[in-house]
Design an enzyme around this catalytic site. Structure first.
Site, PDB file in Angstrom:
ATOM      1  N   TYR A 240      48.623  39.387  42.351  1.00 44.91           N
ATOM      2  CA  TYR A 240      47.589  39.987  42.758  1.00 44.91           C
ATOM      3  C   TYR A 240      47.328  41.215  42.117  1.00 44.91           C
ATOM      4  O   TYR A 240      48.034  42.118  41.839  1.00 44.91           O
ATOM      5  CB  TYR A 240      47.656  40.227  44.298  1.00 44.91           C
ATOM      6  CG  TYR A 240      47.375  39.302  45.388  1.00 44.91           C
ATOM      7  CD1 TYR A 240      46.113  38.476  45.147  1.00 44.91           C
ATOM      8  CD2 TYR A 240      48.520  38.759  46.259  1.00 44.91           C
ATOM      9  CE1 TYR A 240      46.021  37.436  46.083  1.00 44.91           C
ATOM     10  CE2 TYR A 240      48.190  37.734  46.881  1.00 44.91           C
ATOM     11  CZ  TYR A 240      46.936  37.130  46.992  1.00 44.91           C
ATOM     12  OH  TYR A 240      46.855  36.089  47.773  1.00 44.91           O
ATOM     13  N   ASP A 268      41.005  33.596  43.715  1.00 48.01           N
ATOM     14  CA  ASP A 268      40.378  33.230  44.733  1.00 48.01           C
ATOM     15  C   ASP A 268      40.455  33.940  45.988  1.00 48.01           C
ATOM     16  O   ASP A 268      40.174  33.647  47.323  1.00 48.01           O
ATOM     17  CB  ASP A 268      40.636  31.763  44.880  1.00 48.01           C
ATOM     18  CG  ASP A 268      42.285  31.414  45.245  1.00 48.01           C
ATOM     19  OD1 ASP A 268      42.710  32.713  45.610  1.00 48.01           O
ATOM     20  OD2 ASP A 268      42.624  30.660  45.545  1.00 48.01           O
ATOM     21  N   HIS A 360      43.957  27.981  47.824  1.00 48.31           N
ATOM     22  CA  HIS A 360      44.739  28.798  48.407  1.00 48.31           C
ATOM     23  C   HIS A 360      45.432  28.108  49.825  1.00 48.31           C
ATOM     24  O   HIS A 360      45.294  28.929  50.585  1.00 48.31           O
ATOM     25  CB  HIS A 360      43.926  30.021  48.598  1.00 48.31           C
ATOM     26  CG  HIS A 360      44.822  31.429  48.640  1.00 48.31           C
ATOM     27  ND1 HIS A 360      44.571  32.528  47.777  1.00 48.31           N
ATOM     28  CD2 HIS A 360      45.808  31.712  49.610  1.00 48.31           C
ATOM     29  CE1 HIS A 360      45.359  33.320  48.135  1.00 48.31           C
ATOM     30  NE2 HIS A 360      46.164  33.020  49.197  1.00 48.31           N
TER      31      HIS A 360
END
Ligand code: 173
Length: 502
Positions: A240, A268, A360
């Protein structure tokens, strides 16, 4: 200060308010007064432990080094004399006692026949909050279901009379050996399900020769997870990207230095999806009268566990940043969460090592299409526009979401994927059975690969070719599928109305 030069529990206990808030974690005292409003999980939970030992509350959520890396050095006040610290009694609720009885009564591992079984058992034996966090998906959970159903729209065209006395389902992923075309994908907060968290995955992956993708938001620290690997064991890192690029740079370069073999940048989740099962759990767990106040802390904890800790993710991440990543690392770069052929083409043209076609786990944009459906269009369009053929060593395609069987994996492989990521089933496996559960899950997959390669007439993974599947219906969203009892039993709807106090 005690004679030993350590702080005393009594002194720490004086700092028990918003004006001066000290807490003890793993025998060390921290002044978190100025951090209260920045705590991603909100200030209230810290204030509950103001002046006290917060270790038991801290451990299931945070990697051990979270507090030391996030708090400036001058706020690390030093060790506390353990003799002087009042034990914080963690009350075991009746609900928890009942849960422990259910854990003790869970079926033996021998009874588990497939990956769905772990899900059914996890639902019964996991703490409610943990189940809500792992199983939740965005909005109406349509994409979450679709991820699994999409595989029902692909059928096999097996070949016969091929010598399948010996079959071999091993492969390579980004040039690294893997015992099957499967990797354990990144999922956050492993300790919600089991005290050993992600280490269950690391150890089981070692035994079965599969690759683990370490999540940025693991409950174990990155170094603990890397240290738990066997010599030569391959690990990837899911990233991230932080608002503070210096932090990201540090994470990336540290990972490279520790031998991580691929960097999967999540693209995403500029904002976290709305997972209502997780959110509802907050309402039920906390005093409902408190929920309306939560906004005043800056972080709205009523949004569930994941949202609460996701505020650091940078929504301004863009294509132009790719060159920066290339400049700071030599690790192969893969974008995780590509959902159209247009973006796949951009990733290819940007010279990346691959992409994960993923929504995801259905946790972000509801009505996003399944990875397996996107795979078909990506392979077709990249062939048409750039003459690329898949599987391709230089630009690898991965798929995740909804995969429960080796047949699912083989469909993706036939259609051009190098490998497939599996997430939730392994979380459920360790939540219910620890490391052994994950090992059992991997064993089940090995057995399924062996049998299905034989039945397909494909002695090796290379023999699993596009002609072995009929995917002509994959993008037809109106097709009839048989009822999926195993799945539906695990995903019954929420109660729509619940009266307070009822
Ligand atoms: O899917 C998730 O829950 C996830 O990726 C996440 C993101 C930020 C914080 C915690 C989990």
């Amino acid at each position: 200060m005690t004679t030993s030069g350590r702080l005393s529990g009594k002194e720490v206990a004086l700092h028990n308010s918003r004006d001066s808030c000290w807490i003890i974690v793993h025998g060390h005292v921290y002044d978190v007064t100025e951090f209260l409003d920045d705590h991603p999980g909100g200030s209230r939970i810290i204030l509950k432990y103001a002046g006290k030992d917060a270790t038991q509350e801290y451990d299931p959520i945070h990697p051990p080094d979270a507090i030391t890396t996030n708090l400036p050095k001058e706020k690390h006040l030093g060790p506390v004399d353990p003799e002087t610290v009042e034990k914080v009694e963690v009350k075991i609720t009746d609900q928890e006692k009942e849960r422990q009885l259910r854990v003790a009564a869970r079926p033996s591992l021998d009874e588990i026949l497939n990956l769905h079984d772990f899900e059914a058992i996890a639902r019964l034996v996991m703490a409610e909050k943990a189940w809500a966090y792992y199983s939740s998906a965005a909005d109406d959970e349509i994409t979450n279901r679709e991820n699994h159903f999409a595989y029902h729209r692909i059928w096999f065209r097996p070949r016969i009379l091929r010598n399948v006395a010996k079959v071999d389902w091993s492969t390579t992923i980004l040039g690294n050996p893997s015992s099957m075309p499967v990797y354990i994908t990144a999922t956050a907060l492993g300790k919600l399900g089991h005290p050993e968290g992600e280490l269950n995955l690391t150890r089981a992956a070692a035994k079965h020769g599969v690759i683990q993708m370490i999540p940025t938001l693991a409950s174990c620290s990155f170094d603990e997870i890397v240290d738990a690997a066997q010599p030569g064991q391959v690990q990837f890192l899911q990233l991230y990207v932080n608002n503070d690029r210096n932090i990201t740079k540090r994470i990336v370069q540290h990972a490279e230095q520790r031998g991580i073999k691929g960097l999967f940048i999540t693209v995403d989740a500029p904002q976290l999806g709305r997972r209502e099962k997780d959110m509802r759990m907050k309402f039920e767990a906390d005093d409902p009268s408190e929920v309306s106040k939560s906004g005043s802390e800056g972080v709205d904890r009523s949004q569930g566990a994941a949202r609460a800790i996701s505020s650091f993710i940078d929504p301004s991440l863009e294509w132009a940043d790719i060159s920066w990543f290339k400049a700071i690392t030599k690790m192969p770069l893969i974008l995780k969460g590509v959902q159209t052929w247009e973006d796949a083409l951009m990733a290819y043209d940007a010279g990346l090592a691959g992409i994960v076609l993923s929504n995801h786990g259905g946790r972000q944009l509801d009505f996003a299409r399944s990875g397996i459906e996107i795979l078909v269009e990506v392979v077709s369009k990249l062939g048409e526009k750039r003459g690329v053929k898949f599987p391709n060593e230089k630009f690898q395609l991965f798929v995740d979401g909804g995969v429960r069987r080796a047949t699912d994996v083989l469909k993706a492989v036939a259609l051009g994927a190098t490998a497939v990521g599996i997430g939730r089933p392994f979380l459920y496996a360790f939540s219910a059975y620890g490391q052994e559960g994950v090992e059992k899950g991997l064993q089940i997959l090995h057995g399924e690969f062996e049998m299905n390669l034989r039945l397909l007439g494909a002695p090796t993974i290379k023999d699993v070719v596009p002609e072995m599947v009929d995917a002509s219906n994959v993008s037809s969203h109106a097709s009839n599928v048989p009822g999926d009892k195993l799945y539906e039993n695990n995903y019954v709807g929420m109660e729509s109305v619940r009266l307070r106090g009822a």
